[in-house]
Design a protein around this motif. Structure first.
Motif, PDB file in Angstrom:
ATOM      1  N   ASN A 132      10.552  -2.266  -6.389  1.00 58.33           N
ATOM      2  CA  ASN A 132       9.308  -1.484  -6.517  1.00 58.33           C
ATOM      3  C   ASN A 132       9.233  -0.393  -5.458  1.00 58.33           C
ATOM      4  O   ASN A 132       8.837   0.752  -5.733  1.00 58.33           O
ATOM      5  CB  ASN A 132       8.090  -2.403  -6.397  1.00 58.33           C
ATOM      6  CG  ASN A 132       7.949  -3.326  -7.588  1.00 58.33           C
ATOM      7  OD1 ASN A 132       8.411  -3.017  -8.684  1.00 58.33           O
ATOM      8  ND2 ASN A 132       7.307  -4.465  -7.383  1.00 58.33           N
ATOM      9  N   GLU A 167      11.894   2.397  -6.119  1.00 58.72           N
ATOM     10  CA  GLU A 167      11.534   3.279  -7.239  1.00 58.72           C
ATOM     11  C   GLU A 167      10.545   4.356  -6.808  1.00 58.72           C
ATOM     12  O   GLU A 167      10.659   5.520  -7.208  1.00 58.72           O
ATOM     13  CB  GLU A 167      10.949   2.447  -8.380  1.00 58.72           C
ATOM     14  CG  GLU A 167      10.688   3.250  -9.639  1.00 58.72           C
ATOM     15  CD  GLU A 167      10.329   2.396 -10.831  1.00 58.72           C
ATOM     16  OE1 GLU A 167       9.907   2.966 -11.860  1.00 58.72           O
ATOM     17  OE2 GLU A 167      10.469   1.151 -10.736  1.00 58.72           O
ATOM     18  N   LEU A 168       9.587   3.979  -5.958  1.00 57.57           N
ATOM     19  CA  LEU A 168       8.592   4.964  -5.518  1.00 57.57           C
ATOM     20  C   LEU A 168       9.169   5.908  -4.466  1.00 57.57           C
ATOM     21  O   LEU A 168       8.812   7.094  -4.428  1.00 57.57           O
ATOM     22  CB  LEU A 168       7.367   4.239  -4.959  1.00 57.57           C
ATOM     23  CG  LEU A 168       6.545   3.456  -5.996  1.00 57.57           C
ATOM     24  CD1 LEU A 168       5.364   2.765  -5.329  1.00 57.57           C
ATOM     25  CD2 LEU A 168       6.044   4.387  -7.102  1.00 57.57           C
ATOM     26  N   VAL A 213       3.192   0.136  -9.697  1.00 57.67           N
ATOM     27  CA  VAL A 213       4.174   1.226  -9.640  1.00 57.67           C
ATOM     28  C   VAL A 213       4.094   2.085 -10.897  1.00 57.67           C
ATOM     29  O   VAL A 213       4.035   3.323 -10.833  1.00 57.67           O
ATOM     30  CB  VAL A 213       5.598   0.645  -9.459  1.00 57.67           C
ATOM     31  CG1 VAL A 213       6.647   1.727  -9.672  1.00 57.67           C
ATOM     32  CG2 VAL A 213       5.743   0.025  -8.078  1.00 57.67           C
ATOM     33  N   LYS A 214       4.082   1.460 -12.060  1.00 56.11           N
ATOM     34  CA  LYS A 214       4.039   2.207 -13.316  1.00 56.11           C
ATOM     35  C   LYS A 214       2.706   2.949 -13.468  1.00 56.11           C
ATOM     36  O   LYS A 214       2.672   4.102 -13.947  1.00 56.11           O
ATOM     37  CB  LYS A 214       4.268   1.256 -14.479  1.00 56.11           C
ATOM     38  CG  LYS A 214       5.657   0.609 -14.464  1.00 56.11           C
ATOM     39  CD  LYS A 214       5.914  -0.192 -15.709  1.00 56.11           C
ATOM     40  CE  LYS A 214       7.289  -0.860 -15.646  1.00 56.11           C
ATOM     41  NZ  LYS A 214       8.378   0.091 -15.463  1.00 56.11           N
ATOM     42  N   LYS A 249       7.511  12.895  -6.958  1.00 52.74           N
ATOM     43  CA  LYS A 249       6.083  13.144  -7.172  1.00 52.74           C
ATOM     44  C   LYS A 249       5.210  12.205  -6.342  1.00 52.74           C
ATOM     45  O   LYS A 249       4.004  12.386  -6.251  1.00 52.74           O
ATOM     46  CB  LYS A 249       5.736  12.965  -8.656  1.00 52.74           C
ATOM     47  CG  LYS A 249       6.507  13.876  -9.617  1.00 52.74           C
ATOM     48  CD  LYS A 249       5.979  13.786 -11.021  1.00 52.74           C
ATOM     49  CE  LYS A 249       6.030  12.365 -11.563  1.00 52.74           C
ATOM     50  NZ  LYS A 249       7.409  11.881 -11.719  1.00 52.74           N
ATOM     51  N   ILE A 250       5.840  11.181  -5.769  1.00 50.65           N
ATOM     52  CA  ILE A 250       5.101  10.164  -5.012  1.00 50.65           C
ATOM     53  C   ILE A 250       5.268  10.452  -3.517  1.00 50.65           C
ATOM     54  O   ILE A 250       6.376  10.745  -3.043  1.00 50.65           O
ATOM     55  CB  ILE A 250       5.606   8.747  -5.347  1.00 50.65           C
ATOM     56  CG1 ILE A 250       5.535   8.503  -6.862  1.00 50.65           C
ATOM     57  CG2 ILE A 250       4.797   7.706  -4.600  1.00 50.65           C
ATOM     58  CD1 ILE A 250       4.140   8.608  -7.446  1.00 50.65           C
ATOM     59  N   ASN A 271      -0.166   9.593  -5.483  1.00 53.37           N
ATOM     60  CA  ASN A 271       0.347  10.534  -6.470  1.00 53.37           C
ATOM     61  C   ASN A 271      -0.384  11.878  -6.318  1.00 53.37           C
ATOM     62  O   ASN A 271      -1.473  11.946  -5.757  1.00 53.37           O
ATOM     63  CB  ASN A 271       0.128   9.978  -7.882  1.00 53.37           C
ATOM     64  CG  ASN A 271       1.056  10.632  -8.897  1.00 53.37           C
ATOM     65  OD1 ASN A 271       1.668  11.666  -8.603  1.00 53.37           O
ATOM     66  ND2 ASN A 271       1.147  10.045 -10.071  1.00 53.37           N
ATOM     67  N   LEU A 292       0.816   4.068 -11.069  1.00 52.34           N
ATOM     68  CA  LEU A 292       0.812   5.200 -10.141  1.00 52.34           C
ATOM     69  C   LEU A 292       1.643   6.348 -10.695  1.00 52.34           C
ATOM     70  O   LEU A 292       1.252   7.521 -10.624  1.00 52.34           O
ATOM     71  CB  LEU A 292       1.335   4.749  -8.777  1.00 52.34           C
ATOM     72  CG  LEU A 292       1.320   5.793  -7.659  1.00 52.34           C
ATOM     73  CD1 LEU A 292      -0.121   6.211  -7.337  1.00 52.34           C
ATOM     74  CD2 LEU A 292       2.017   5.264  -6.409  1.00 52.34           C
ATOM     75  N   GLN A 293       2.807   6.053 -11.262  1.00 52.15           N
ATOM     76  CA  GLN A 293       3.674   7.089 -11.808  1.00 52.15           C
ATOM     77  C   GLN A 293       3.042   7.775 -13.029  1.00 52.15           C
ATOM     78  O   GLN A 293       3.257   8.968 -13.253  1.00 52.15           O
ATOM     79  CB  GLN A 293       5.032   6.481 -12.181  1.00 52.15           C
ATOM     80  CG  GLN A 293       5.864   6.087 -10.969  1.00 52.15           C
ATOM     81  CD  GLN A 293       7.148   5.384 -11.354  1.00 52.15           C
ATOM     82  OE1 GLN A 293       7.186   4.641 -12.347  1.00 52.15           O
ATOM     83  NE2 GLN A 293       8.191   5.596 -10.569  1.00 52.15           N
ATOM     84  N   ARG A 294       2.251   7.045 -13.794  1.00 54.51           N
ATOM     85  CA  ARG A 294       1.592   7.621 -14.965  1.00 54.51           C
ATOM     86  C   ARG A 294       0.273   8.310 -14.609  1.00 54.51           C
ATOM     87  O   ARG A 294      -0.367   8.910 -15.477  1.00 54.51           O
ATOM     88  CB  ARG A 294       1.326   6.529 -16.010  1.00 54.51           C
ATOM     89  CG  ARG A 294       2.578   5.978 -16.672  1.00 54.51           C
ATOM     90  CD  ARG A 294       2.229   5.176 -17.912  1.00 54.51           C
ATOM     91  NE  ARG A 294       1.455   3.989 -17.569  1.00 54.51           N
ATOM     92  CZ  ARG A 294       1.958   2.758 -17.475  1.00 54.51           C
ATOM     93  NH1 ARG A 294       3.257   2.563 -17.670  1.00 54.51           N
ATOM     94  NH2 ARG A 294       1.183   1.743 -17.183  1.00 54.51           N
ATOM     95  N   ASP A 301      11.039   8.697  -6.194  1.00 53.12           N
ATOM     96  CA  ASP A 301      10.261   9.571  -7.084  1.00 53.12           C
ATOM     97  C   ASP A 301       9.690  10.732  -6.266  1.00 53.12           C
ATOM     98  O   ASP A 301       8.843  10.538  -5.395  1.00 53.12           O
ATOM     99  CB  ASP A 301       9.122   8.760  -7.722  1.00 53.12           C
ATOM    100  CG  ASP A 301       8.449   9.513  -8.855  1.00 53.12           C
ATOM    101  OD1 ASP A 301       8.469  10.772  -8.847  1.00 53.12           O
ATOM    102  OD2 ASP A 301       7.886   8.853  -9.746  1.00 53.12           O
TER     103      ASP A 301
END
Length: 479
Positions: free
Chosen positions: A227, A230-231, A206-207, A236-237, A144, A209-211, A234
Motif C-alpha cells: 500500500n 503504491e502511493l 489507497v484506491k 499525483k500523490i 491527493n 485516494l487515487q480515485r 504515484d
C-alpha cells in the motif's frame, strides 16, 4: 581338544546358563529393591510432569488487514517455520486491537500477533508477553491534488487549514493506523469534531485516494508495504512531513524520528524534494504467555533472520530488540537477547535439538537424585539378605534354648518338624554369592541342632555324670 560341534554346544550351554543365572539375579533384585525403584520412578514422573510438554507442530498467528506489510511479513515467518517442521497458520484480522483481544482471550487459539507499539496497554489486558520489537512502522499521511505548502498542515488554535472540509481516512477502528492517527491528532490538540473522518482499511483507502473519493489518508505501515509503495510511486500523490517530529517524539515516548534524505524515495523524480522527517512507531511481536518456550525461540530466531537484516530505515542487527516494549518481556526473549539460541540448534534440526534438550532436562536432575539411591542399593540388598538369615538364626536360637531349658522326649517329633520347616525357609532364601558362606553356615547350624535331637538323649549332655577333677598332689589350690 573337542570337536567344533562340541565346542559350540558347550559355548551355547554356558551362555544359556549365564543368562538364566543373570535373569534370576535380576528378578531377585526387583523383588528386594522394588521400594527404592518405586521411589526413583516417582521422582522421574515428577520431573517429567514438571517439564514442559513437547512443542506443538501447529501455531496460529494473527497478522492484519490484506495488503499490509504484516501479511507479507507473516508469510516469511510461515516459510521459516515450515523449514523447521512447524506449521504457522496466518489468520487475517481487522487490526491491532483485535489481535490484542484475541491474545488475551484464554479460549482463543491465537498464540502470536504483530501489534504496533502504543495500541494497547498492559494495564488493560493480561496474559500477553512481548518478544520485542521487530521493525519500524512509519506514520504516513498522503494527500491527493496539487502540492500544498507545509503551512497548510500546521495546526494553530486547534485547527489546520488543510483539514477543514476535507474527507480524511484514519483507518478502521481498532486498527493500528486508527490508533496512531488519533494519538497524533490528540497530541496536537486538533478539534476532531470539525473533521470529516472515514474509516477505510489500507487497501481501500489507497484506491479511494487515487480515485479522488477521499482527500487524504493516514497509513501506518512499513516502507516495503504494498500500500505504501503504491502511493509513493504515484506522482499525483503527495506526502506530508512532520516538521515538529521531535516534539511528538518527546510527548509520545514510543515514537521514533526517521530521517529521509532528499530523493531517497525516487531519485529520478527527486522525491522527496527536500530532507524530511517521519514519525514512526514500532512493530511488537506479542505472544500468549503460555506459548511453549521452544516455539518462542523459533519466533525469535525467525525475527533475527528476517527482521535483523538492514532495511530502508533499520540498520543490520537493530532488530529484534526491546524498543517500546510496553508489555511484559518474555523471560525466554530476555534469555535469547543475552545468550542467543540454544547451542544444540546449531548442530541439530529443530525437533532433534528440542528432544535432546527435553531429555537432558529430565535425565540430568533424575540422575543427580538417583545416583545416591543407586549407590546404596548393593548395601541395601546385602542388609536385606543379612536380615533374612539373622531372623532364621534367631528362630534357631529360640528352639535351642527350649531344648536346653525344657526338653521333653515326647516333643522330639515336634521339634524335628519345626527344624524341617526352618530348613525349608532357609532353602527358599535367595542370596548373592557373597553371602553363600553365611547361608550354608545357617543350614549347617540347623542340621547340627537336628543331629543333637537324633542322639536319643537330652541334647548337649552325655550319658555319664560329670566327675570332680582330681588334682595330682591331692590338694585343692584354692584351699
Amino acid at each position: 581338544m573337542g570337536s567344533f560341534k562340541q565346542n559350540t554346544q558347550e559355548t551355547f550351554l554356558g551362555i544359556s546358563e549365564t543368562a538364566r543365572e543373570n535373569w534370576g539375579d535380576f528378578v531377585q533384585f526387583l523383588k528386594e529393591a522394588w521400594p527404592l525403584l518405586a521411589l526413583l520412578l516417582v521422582i522421574l514422573m515428577g520431573i517429567w510432569w514438571y517439564a514442559d510438554p513437547p512443542p506443538p507442530r501447529h501455531v496460529l498467528m494473527a497478522t492484519g488487514s490484506p495488503g499490509g506489510s504484516y501479511e507479507d511479513l507473516g508469510k516469511k515467518y510461515a516459510e521459516f517455520f515450515a523449514k523447521k517442521g512447524v506449521v504457522l497458520e496466518l489468520v487475517p484480522s481487522m487490526g491491532a486491537e483485535e489481535n490484542i483481544a484475541r491474545l488475551s482471550d484464554r479460549k482463543d487459539p491465537i498464540q502470536a500477533a504483530f501489534v504496533q507499539a502504543g495500541v494497547g496497554h498492559p494495564k488493560d489486558v493480561s496474559g500477553i508477553q512481548s518478544l520485542g520489537s521487530i521493525g519500524y512502522d512509519p506514520i504516513w499521511f498522503f494527500y491527493n491534488g496539487p502540492e500544498l505548502p507545509q503551512s497548510d498542515f500546521a495546526i494553530v488554535n486547534r485547527h489546520a487549514k488543510y483539514f477543514s472540509n476535507r474527507k480524511i481516512s484514519v483507518g478502521v477502528k481498532g486498527s493500528g493506523t486508527h490508533a496512531q492517527a488519533i494519538h497524533i491528532l490528540t497530541a496536537s490538540g486538533m478539534d476532531k469534531s470539525a473533521l470529516q473522518f472515514v474509516h477505510l482499511p489500507g487497501e481501500q483507502a489507497v484506491k479511494a485516494l487515487q480515485r479522488g473519493e477521499i482527500d487524504g489518508t493516514f497509513i501506518v505501515d512499513a516502507f516495503e508495504a504494498p500500500n505504501v509503495q503504491e502511493l509513493l510511486k504515484d506522482p499525483k500523490i503527495h506526502l506530508v512531513t512532520f516538521r515538529r517530529a521531535a516534539a511528538y517524539a518527546k510527548r509520545i515516548p514510543y515514537y521514533h524520528i526517521l530521517d529521509v534524505p532528499e530523493g531517497a524515495f525516487d531519485l529520478e523524480r527527486n522525491f522527496p524534494g527536500e530532507d524530511i522527517k517521519l514519525l514512526a512507531t514500532s512493530t511488537n511481536l506479542l505472544i500468549d504467555d503460555r506459548m511453549h518456550p521452544a516455539i518462542q525461540f523459533l519466533f525469535l530466531e525467525a525475527a533475527r533472520e528476517i527482521n535483523g537484516k538492514a532495511s530502508f530505515f533499520a540498520h543490520r542487527g537493530e532488530f529484534p530488540s526491546f524498543k517500546d516494549s510496553l508489555f511484559p518481556e518474555s523471560p525466554v526473549a530476555v534469555h535469547y537477547e543475552k545468550n542467543n539460541y540454544p547451542l544444540l540448534s546449531a548442530y541439530f534440526p529443530f525437533w532433534a535439538a528440542e528432544f535432546i534438550s527435553r531429555l537432558l532436562f529430565v535425565l540430568l536432575p533424575f540422575c543427580v537424585l538417583a545416583y545416591p539411591v543407586l549407590r546404596v542399593l548393593p548395601s541395601y540388598r546385602m542388609r536385606l539378605m543379612y536380615n533374612k538369615i539373622n531372623r532364621l538364626y534367631g528362630t534357631l536360637k529360640t528352639y535351642e534354648q527350649d531344648l536346653l531349658m525344657g526338653f521333653s522326649a515326647e516333643k522330639r517329633d515336634d521339634y524335628l518338624k519345626k527344624l524341617d520347616l526352618l530348613e525349608y525357609q532357609a532353602l527358599n532364601i535367595q542370596v548373592s554369592k557373597r553371602l553363600a558362606g553365611d547361608y550354608y553356615a545357617l543350614r549347617t547350624s540347623i542340621d547340627y541342632v537336628r543331629n543333637c535331637l537324633n542322639r536319643g538323649m537330652h541334647p548337649y549332655q552325655s550319658n555319664e555324670e560329670p566327675q570332680p577333677y582330681q588334682y595330682t598332689d591331692g590338694v585343692d589350690p584354692d584351699l
